[in-house]
Write a protein that holds these residues in place. Structure first.
Motif, PDB file in Angstrom:
ATOM      1  N   SER A 192      18.897  -5.862  -0.855  1.00 26.14           N
ATOM      2  CA  SER A 192      17.466  -5.660  -1.069  1.00 26.14           C
ATOM      3  C   SER A 192      17.239  -4.327  -1.767  1.00 26.14           C
ATOM      4  N   SER A 235      18.755   5.658   1.063  1.00 29.31           N
ATOM      5  CA  SER A 235      17.453   6.003   0.497  1.00 29.31           C
ATOM      6  C   SER A 235      17.618   7.305  -0.280  1.00 29.31           C
ATOM      7  N   ALA A 261       1.440  -1.293  -2.186  1.00 30.17           N
ATOM      8  CA  ALA A 261       2.825  -1.118  -1.764  1.00 30.17           C
ATOM      9  C   ALA A 261       2.911  -0.145  -0.596  1.00 30.17           C
ATOM     10  N   GLN A 286      17.513  -1.539  -1.774  1.00 37.50           N
ATOM     11  CA  GLN A 286      16.502  -0.890  -0.937  1.00 37.50           C
ATOM     12  C   GLN A 286      16.838  -0.996   0.526  1.00 37.50           C
ATOM     13  N   ALA A 303      10.056  -4.474  -5.654  1.00 38.64           N
ATOM     14  CA  ALA A 303      10.859  -4.825  -4.482  1.00 38.64           C
ATOM     15  C   ALA A 303      11.534  -6.158  -4.754  1.00 38.64           C
ATOM     16  N   ASP A 332      14.181  -1.555  -3.287  1.00 34.01           N
ATOM     17  CA  ASP A 332      12.826  -1.025  -3.446  1.00 34.01           C
ATOM     18  C   ASP A 332      12.936   0.192  -4.350  1.00 34.01           C
ATOM     19  N   SER A 353       5.922   1.202   2.810  1.00 31.90           N
ATOM     20  CA  SER A 353       7.252   1.154   3.415  1.00 31.90           C
ATOM     21  C   SER A 353       7.091   1.091   4.924  1.00 31.90           C
ATOM     22  N   ASP A 364      15.495   2.755  -2.523  1.00 30.95           N
ATOM     23  CA  ASP A 364      15.963   2.355  -1.191  1.00 30.95           C
ATOM     24  C   ASP A 364      16.831   1.111  -1.316  1.00 30.95           C
ATOM     25  N   GLY A 370      11.331 -11.330  -5.993  1.00 31.52           N
ATOM     26  CA  GLY A 370      10.697 -10.048  -5.744  1.00 31.52           C
ATOM     27  C   GLY A 370       9.450  -9.869  -6.580  1.00 31.52           C
ATOM     28  N   THR A 405      15.438  -2.400   3.808  1.00 33.40           N
ATOM     29  CA  THR A 405      14.457  -3.368   4.269  1.00 33.40           C
ATOM     30  C   THR A 405      14.284  -3.205   5.753  1.00 33.40           C
TER      31      THR A 405
END
Length: 686
Positions: A490, A548, A48, A19, A481, A492, A50, A530, A439, A21
């Motif tokens: 990371s 992404s 959730a 992801q 996540a 997502d 972003s 992501d 996570g 971050t």
């Protein structure tokens, strides 16, 4: 070649499974340095969201807020010009012809979406933003539960116990000049920030000049040991010429052209926008507080168009109050939001054809109208830990919307004054979250809505259509996540499916006349992914690739329009695949290099799926360097290139464009060609 490129990127995303971050500070780990923005979350409980912060913003030209927003998977801003932006989230809002609706926009916690449901992102200077948080879909109970979701903008805050004066100056292609002068002070009793900004550009296209001045004042003052009083004042004054959309031939041959009728009329818009807000936060205890804000907005808008001249102003008033606290083992949020505005608008003949080539000339009045618009939102949410790792959250919102329209121009049978009060709608929300060591996974089901504007409720004769209804939808979502490999990677992701009933369709019955109706059902489903990875190349050098990816599988389920059945066709205005990726290289001496990339798939332009825009890839590059000249003075320099390969692409499109007077339909807003910019930032700490 494009297919191979997309496949490689998608396989890379699946293989890395990570992801983006948010990033702002440099955190030393055992083996790597992870870039991370330490930003507070405003979404309630386990909802959730972003978040983007200054590190992402600084990768782009300081006037290019669209590229920053497009870093968020599932969110796409179509930017026809600096003053013509349309934000879509998960395909919601893609059928809107102009502007942003079906979501709610907040600025420092104050709702700035008007009574008609329209939000204007260009009313805020990009360089003043400290964070942007996006709640995708209707799961944000405390922020309106609109089908598109909510975008929460917050300004930069002063560093603790510091007084700073700074200036950022940027020049670039198309005679672009931008300056942002800011003062910030913070001590144990107060915070104060003031900035003045000026921006001007001739633009890439004909009839494309833009000039803006504005200032922003924010403050927070401690009142006793438990209270804080806040003040927000944002003022923007801008004048923007309008080149409008162009047809396929002009787009292919010379994308710098303006539409012929807009060029002849020298069309433009002139805006003065003011937002004034006062808030008070009281902490009852360590775990409970209330924040109440009262606010006023004013917009004065004047826009000569080829078909008429629009002159309007809006006074808006509102209050928002939110309680947060602990109840048993869980936490709760409870609040209300009331917004009322008075919208005055009228149109006049545009006599530009009789003005000897000097552009627009105001003629006789054609209409004069007044609208009173009211929106009331009540909301509550409760989060409860079922076990040490499993939490649940329930939420409930209620919306009531009414319009009161006054025709002040026509009399007798021709007068079309009317009222419309929609029935209150309940908006439930339920979520679960399971916490892992590295996570979490979450699941959510929520209901959302979108109101028609008053104009959409009118028939072609200007009378209220009592049969038109709100759009309503149910969203199912599964996501998570994670941070892996000693927090170097990371991830997502989100899978969702949302069905929207009573789809609002705008039908163009004249060059400046639209009517709305409910025309069927759409299904929005997709995948958002992501990733970000931090790779330590040496003791002082860190490379952070990120990606992404958005997959949109949106379609009409049941859609019959004027006898034609479009059921099963892709949803108009939405690309099936979209990728934002890049490389961020940082040295501890202050040097930073960025390469950012955007891929947008073909976009269906007509409901019958007979026409679509071309897919495109666009790359931007930027280099910056920051250093401390002395104990009090810091210096930053930067230079960048947008659209490295001078790609001709449509940065925004119109769907179902009509043809008037035998002219071909105009679908395309061209993106800028290859362009350059550079800037200097100088700061002094007292």
């Amino acid at each position: 070649m494009k297919g191979i490129f997309k496949t490689l990127i998608f396989l890379f995303a699946i293989t890395c499974f990570a992801q983006q971050t948010p990033a702002d500070s440099i955190t030393q780990l055992d083996e790597v340095i992870l870039l991370e923005d330490n930003l507070p979350k405003r979404a309630v409980g386990i909802t959730a969201s972003s978040t983007l912060g200054p590190t992402t913003f600084e990768m782009f030209n300081p006037i290019d807020i669209a590229s920053a927003i497009n870093q968020v998977s599932g969110v796409y801003i179509l930017s026809g010009a600096l003053n013509t932006n349309r934000i879509t989230i998960r395909g919601v809002g893609a059928r809107t012809l102009f502007g942003t609706d079906k979501l709610r926009l907040y600025f420092n916690g104050i709702p700035v979406t008007n009574g008609a449901g329209t939000s204007t992102i260009e009313a805020y200077d990009f360089e003043n933003l400290g964070s942007m948080e996006v709640i995708k879909g209707p799961k944000g109970t405390a922020f309106g539960a609109n089908l598109g979701g909510a975008i929460l903008l917050d300004t930069k805050t002063a560093f603790p116990d510091e007084t700073r004066l700074s200036n950022s100056f940027t020049v670039g292609s198309y005679s672009m000049i931008k300056d942002n002068l800011s003062f910030q002070h913070a001590d144990e009793n107060m915070q104060l920030s003031f900035s003045y900004n000026h921006f001007e550009s001739d633009g890439y296209r004909q009839n494309n000049r833009f000039e803006r001045d504005g200032f922003l004042l924010t403050s927070a003052i401690n009142v006793g040991s438990k209270g804080e009083l806040g003040l927000l004042l944002n003022y923007i004054d801008y004048n923007a010429q309008i080149p409008s959309s162009i047809n396929q031939s002009d787009f292919d041959e010379d994308p710098t052209r303006a539409a012929g009728n807009w060029l002849a009329a020298q069309g433009f818009e002139d805006n003065q926008y003011t937002l004034l807000g006062v808030s008070y936060t009281h902490r009852f205890s360590e775990n409970s507080k209330n924040t109440t804000s009262i606010f006023y907005t004013y917009l004065d808008h004047y826009e000569p168009r080829p078909f008429n001249i629009l002159d309007e102003f809006t006074n808006g008033f509102g209050i928002r109050s939110q309680f947060d606290g602990q109840l048993g083992k869980g936490s709760f949020t409870l609040g209300t939001e009331l917004y009322k505005d008075e919208y005055h608008w009228g149109t006049f003949d545009n006599l530009f054809g009789e003005n000897n080539g000097n552009g627009s000339l105001q003629g006789d009045r054609l209409s004069r109208n007044l609208e009173f618009r009211t929106q009331l939102n009540l909301f509550g949410a409760y989060s409860y830990p079922l076990t040490n790792k499993l939490s649940a959250q329930v939420g409930l919102g209620l919306n009531n919307t009414s319009f009161d329209y006054r025709d002040l121009f026509n009399s007798g049978d021709a007068n079309s004054s009317a009222e419309r009060d929609f029935e209150a709608i309940l908006l439930p929300n339920f979520g679960l979250q399971y916490q892992f060591r590295d996570g979490n996974l979450y699941a959510n089901v929520s209901r959302g809505f979108s109101n028609p504007s008053l104009e959409q409720t009118l028939t072609p004769d200007g009378l209220i259509n009592p049969d038109i209804a709100q759009e309503k939808g149910t969203n199912l979502e599964l996501g998570g996540a994670f941070t892996l490999f000693e927090k170097r990677l990371s991830l997502d992701f989100a899978l969702y499916r949302m069905t929207i009933n009573d789809l609002l369709v705008e039908e163009r019955v004249g060059e400046d006349q639209f009517i709305g109706r409910n025309a069927g059902e759409t299904r929005h489903q997709g995948l958002e992914l992501d990733l970000k990875y931090a790779l330590k190349l040496s003791q002082h050098l860190i490379l952070s690739p990120y990606l992404s990816y958005t997959f949109n599988d949106h379609s009409f389920i049941d859609f019959v329009d004027e006898g034609e059945d479009f059921s099963g066709n892709p949803l108009t205005g939405v690309p099936k695949h979209r990728i934002s990726s890049g490389l961020d290289l940082r040295h501890t001496n202050g040097l930073r290099l960025n390469l950012t990339h955007q891929f947008v798939d073909a976009i269906p332009l007509r409901d019958d799926n007979s026409l679509q825009s071309d897919s495109f890839n666009v790359l931007h590059a930027k280099a910056s360097y920051q250093t401390q000249l002395s104990a009090h003075i810091n210096l930053g320099v930067n230079a960048g290139i947008n659209n490295l390969f001078d790609t001709n692409y449509a940065q925004s499109v119109l769907i179902n464009a009509s043809s008037f007077g035998g002219a071909p339909p105009r679908y395309f807003y061209p993106g800028n060609g290859r362009n350059y910019y550079g800037g200097v930032q100088l700061g002094y700490v007292f």
